[in-house]
Write a protein that holds these residues in place. Sequence first.
Motif, PDB file in Angstrom:
ATOM      1  N   GLY A  15     -12.517  10.628  -3.474  1.00 33.42           N
ATOM      2  CA  GLY A  15     -12.221   9.067  -4.081  1.00 33.42           C
ATOM      3  C   GLY A  15     -11.124   8.302  -3.407  1.00 33.42           C
ATOM      4  N   PHE A  16     -10.393   7.337  -4.320  1.00 32.00           N
ATOM      5  CA  PHE A  16      -9.536   6.421  -3.740  1.00 32.00           C
ATOM      6  C   PHE A  16      -8.340   7.077  -3.153  1.00 32.00           C
ATOM      7  CE2 PHE A  16     -10.281   2.384  -6.329  1.00 32.00           C
ATOM      8  CZ  PHE A  16     -11.439   2.230  -5.569  1.00 32.00           C
ATOM      9  N   CYS A  17      -7.858   6.504  -1.859  1.00 36.29           N
ATOM     10  CA  CYS A  17      -6.500   7.201  -1.379  1.00 36.29           C
ATOM     11  C   CYS A  17      -5.617   5.938  -1.622  1.00 36.29           C
ATOM     12  CB  CYS A  17      -6.982   7.459   0.264  1.00 36.29           C
ATOM     13  SG  CYS A  17      -7.267   5.912   1.039  1.00 36.29           S
ATOM     14  N   ALA A  18      -4.395   6.167  -1.095  1.00 33.86           N
ATOM     15  CA  ALA A  18      -3.300   5.462  -1.394  1.00 33.86           C
ATOM     16  C   ALA A  18      -3.490   4.080  -0.582  1.00 33.86           C
ATOM     17  CB  ALA A  18      -1.796   5.976  -1.069  1.00 33.86           C
ATOM     18  N   GLY A  19      -3.977   3.924   0.699  1.00 32.25           N
ATOM     19  CA  GLY A  19      -4.146   2.726   1.204  1.00 32.25           C
ATOM     20  C   GLY A  19      -5.198   1.888   0.465  1.00 32.25           C
ATOM     21  N   VAL A  20      -6.279   2.510  -0.089  1.00 34.36           N
ATOM     22  CA  VAL A  20      -7.143   1.980  -0.805  1.00 34.36           C
ATOM     23  C   VAL A  20      -6.654   1.397  -2.194  1.00 34.36           C
ATOM     24  CG1 VAL A  20      -9.565   1.858  -1.998  1.00 34.36           C
ATOM     25  CG2 VAL A  20      -9.195   2.883   0.348  1.00 34.36           C
ATOM     26  N   ASP A  21      -6.012   2.060  -2.760  1.00 34.02           N
ATOM     27  CA  ASP A  21      -5.529   1.829  -4.088  1.00 34.02           C
ATOM     28  C   ASP A  21      -4.616   0.372  -3.840  1.00 34.02           C
ATOM     29  OD1 ASP A  21      -6.206   2.974  -6.423  1.00 34.02           O
ATOM     30  OD2 ASP A  21      -4.848   4.775  -5.769  1.00 34.02           O
ATOM     31  N   ARG A  22      -3.714   0.430  -2.697  1.00 28.99           N
ATOM     32  CA  ARG A  22      -3.028  -0.475  -2.402  1.00 28.99           C
ATOM     33  C   ARG A  22      -3.499  -1.990  -1.964  1.00 28.99           C
ATOM     34  NH1 ARG A  22      -0.827  -2.493   2.527  1.00 28.99           N
ATOM     35  NH2 ARG A  22       1.246  -3.377   2.437  1.00 28.99           N
ATOM     36  N   ALA A  23      -4.489  -1.818  -1.316  1.00 34.28           N
ATOM     37  CA  ALA A  23      -5.333  -3.143  -0.718  1.00 34.28           C
ATOM     38  C   ALA A  23      -6.060  -3.928  -2.100  1.00 34.28           C
ATOM     39  CB  ALA A  23      -6.477  -2.473   0.407  1.00 34.28           C
ATOM     40  N   ILE A  24      -6.647  -2.960  -2.717  1.00 32.63           N
ATOM     41  CA  ILE A  24      -7.275  -3.531  -4.044  1.00 32.63           C
ATOM     42  C   ILE A  24      -6.212  -4.344  -4.776  1.00 32.63           C
ATOM     43  CG2 ILE A  24      -8.541  -2.956  -6.063  1.00 32.63           C
ATOM     44  CD1 ILE A  24     -10.070  -0.825  -4.192  1.00 32.63           C
ATOM     45  N   GLU A  25      -5.117  -3.513  -5.298  1.00 34.04           N
ATOM     46  CA  GLU A  25      -4.181  -4.088  -5.824  1.00 34.04           C
ATOM     47  C   GLU A  25      -3.610  -5.345  -5.381  1.00 34.04           C
ATOM     48  OE1 GLU A  25       0.140  -2.800  -8.410  1.00 34.04           O
ATOM     49  OE2 GLU A  25      -0.848  -1.418  -7.108  1.00 34.04           O
ATOM     50  N   ILE A  26      -3.542  -5.545  -3.966  1.00 30.75           N
ATOM     51  CA  ILE A  26      -2.874  -6.657  -3.378  1.00 30.75           C
ATOM     52  C   ILE A  26      -3.611  -7.878  -3.922  1.00 30.75           C
ATOM     53  CG2 ILE A  26      -2.746  -7.687  -1.268  1.00 30.75           C
ATOM     54  CD1 ILE A  26      -1.504  -5.142   0.199  1.00 30.75           C
ATOM     55  N   VAL A  27      -5.266  -7.645  -3.563  1.00 29.02           N
ATOM     56  CA  VAL A  27      -5.976  -8.960  -3.940  1.00 29.02           C
ATOM     57  C   VAL A  27      -5.949  -9.069  -5.286  1.00 29.02           C
ATOM     58  CG1 VAL A  27      -8.484  -9.439  -4.012  1.00 29.02           C
ATOM     59  CG2 VAL A  27      -7.730  -7.842  -1.962  1.00 29.02           C
ATOM     60  N   GLU A  28      -5.975  -8.186  -6.257  1.00 31.96           N
ATOM     61  CA  GLU A  28      -5.931  -8.449  -7.656  1.00 31.96           C
ATOM     62  C   GLU A  28      -4.500  -9.082  -8.198  1.00 31.96           C
ATOM     63  OE1 GLU A  28      -8.768  -4.968  -9.357  1.00 31.96           O
ATOM     64  OE2 GLU A  28      -6.486  -4.288  -9.324  1.00 31.96           O
ATOM     65  N   ARG A  29      -3.460  -8.602  -7.474  1.00 31.51           N
ATOM     66  CA  ARG A  29      -2.285  -9.494  -7.859  1.00 31.51           C
ATOM     67  C   ARG A  29      -2.073 -10.638  -7.300  1.00 31.51           C
ATOM     68  NH1 ARG A  29       3.234  -5.872  -8.581  1.00 31.51           N
ATOM     69  NH2 ARG A  29       2.416  -3.981  -9.418  1.00 31.51           N
ATOM     70  N   ALA A  30      -2.762 -10.837  -6.087  1.00 29.55           N
ATOM     71  CA  ALA A  30      -2.869 -12.320  -5.555  1.00 29.55           C
ATOM     72  C   ALA A  30      -3.926 -13.363  -6.447  1.00 29.55           C
ATOM     73  CB  ALA A  30      -3.520 -12.339  -4.145  1.00 29.55           C
ATOM     74  N   LEU A  31      -4.677 -12.694  -6.836  1.00 29.76           N
ATOM     75  CA  LEU A  31      -5.580 -13.622  -8.137  1.00 29.76           C
ATOM     76  C   LEU A  31      -4.943 -13.828  -9.187  1.00 29.76           C
ATOM     77  CD1 LEU A  31      -8.973 -11.690  -7.338  1.00 29.76           C
ATOM     78  CD2 LEU A  31      -8.657 -14.004  -7.025  1.00 29.76           C
ATOM     79  N   THR A  32      -4.134 -12.729  -9.736  1.00 28.36           N
ATOM     80  CA  THR A  32      -3.476 -13.214 -10.924  1.00 28.36           C
ATOM     81  C   THR A  32      -2.031 -13.988 -10.666  1.00 28.36           C
ATOM     82  OG1 THR A  32      -3.854 -11.018 -11.726  1.00 28.36           O
ATOM     83  CG2 THR A  32      -1.779 -12.046 -12.588  1.00 28.36           C
ATOM     84  N   LYS A  33      -1.466 -14.112  -9.394  1.00 27.61           N
ATOM     85  CA  LYS A  33      -0.351 -14.647  -9.278  1.00 27.61           C
ATOM     86  C   LYS A  33      -0.787 -16.373  -8.822  1.00 27.61           C
ATOM     87  CE  LYS A  33       4.293 -14.697  -6.901  1.00 27.61           C
ATOM     88  NZ  LYS A  33       5.263 -13.885  -6.468  1.00 27.61           N
ATOM     89  N   PHE A  34      -1.767 -16.533  -7.987  1.00 29.25           N
ATOM     90  CA  PHE A  34      -1.914 -17.601  -7.324  1.00 29.25           C
ATOM     91  C   PHE A  34      -3.467 -18.413  -7.735  1.00 29.25           C
ATOM     92  CE2 PHE A  34       0.486 -15.082  -4.173  1.00 29.25           C
ATOM     93  CZ  PHE A  34       1.565 -15.887  -4.193  1.00 29.25           C
TER      94      PHE A  34
END
Length: 323
Positions: A15-34
Motif C-alpha cells: 500500500g501507500f508509500c511516503a510519496g503518495v501520502d504526501r501527494a494526497i495530503e497536498i491536495v487535501e490541504r490545498a482544498l481546505t486552505k483555498f
Amino acid sequence: MTPITQEVVLAEPRGFCAGVDRAIEIVERALTKFGAPIYVRHEIVHNTYVVNDLKAKGAIFIEELSDVPAGATLVFSAHGVSQAVRREAEARGFQVFDATCPLVTKVHVEVAKLAKEGYEFIMIGHKGHPEVEGTMGQLSEGIHLVEDVVDVDRVQLRQSEKLAVVTQTTLSVDDAADILAAVRRRFPQVREPKQQDICYATQNRQDAIKVLAPQVDIVVVVGSPTSSNSNRLRELAERLGTPAYMVDDAGQLEAAWFEGRPRVGLTAGASAPEVLVEAVIARLREMGATSVRKMAGVEEHIRFPLPLGLGDKSMAELVTTRS
C-alpha cells in the motif's frame, strides 16, 4: 459447499508509500486552505479510488494547463513534470504546489546537475509514463529512453565520454538490473547514481512478493491498471510461478480464480489505499477465507515534508527501516 479460499496472507509492506501520502495530503490541504476547486495536472497518483475521492472533495484533474482558469491553484502530480510545464504554469500565473515525489525530484536534480557538466543520459523506463515524460523533459536534448535490453543496442549518442544512467522509480528491480547490465556492457564508463533510482517502496514491495509468492497458491494485487509499480508486483508473482491478478477493487474478484487455490496472497501497490485491501479481505471471507495473517516484513518509517504554504516547514525525516 467447500470454501473457495481458506487462508489470506498479507504482504508486508504493502500500500501507500511516503510519496503518495504526501501527494494526497497536498491536495487535501490545498482544498481546505483555498477551497474548491483545486486543479491537479494528471492523476495525483495512479489509483482510481483516490482520484475519485479527491474529485468528490473538489479537485479537478486536467492534462493541459490551458484548461486551468487564470488565478487558480494548481498541483503537480506525484510523477513530476517537465521544465516546459513548469515554465508554462509560471507564465500563466498559477499558484503552484508541487506534489512530485521527492525521490523523483532527486532524479531531476541529478539530471540537471550532470547536464551542466556536459553529460548525456540513458533513461531506463516505460515510454509514455508521466514520470518518464517529466524526467526526460528536464532537458531539451541529450537524454535517450530505453525500455529493454534490445533498446540499449539502438542508442545513438553524440559522445560517450560523459554518459550517465537514470531510472524510472517504479520499475521491476530485476528488469532494471538486466537493462543496466546491458548499458554497462556497451558503455563501460557510464556513470550510475550513488543510490539506485528505484524507490525504497517499490523495492520493499517487490521483495515482499518474492517471499510471499512461494507460500501461496494465488496472489491478488490491489492496484489500478495505470499504476506501474502495481503491474510490476503482478508480473513478479507470475514470474515466480504463482498465478496473479490485479484488481481495482473487491468487486473485480472472480470466484473461479480461487478454485483449488486455498491460500491467497494479498498485497497492494504503493498508490492503493488500505481501505481497498480491507474490502478485498471482506470479500475473500465471504468466499470462505477463515483466517488472515500478516507476513513478517520490513517496516517503513519515512515522511516527506509538505511544500511551504501548506503548514509543514520541517526537514524530511530520514528513511529508517527495520526487519
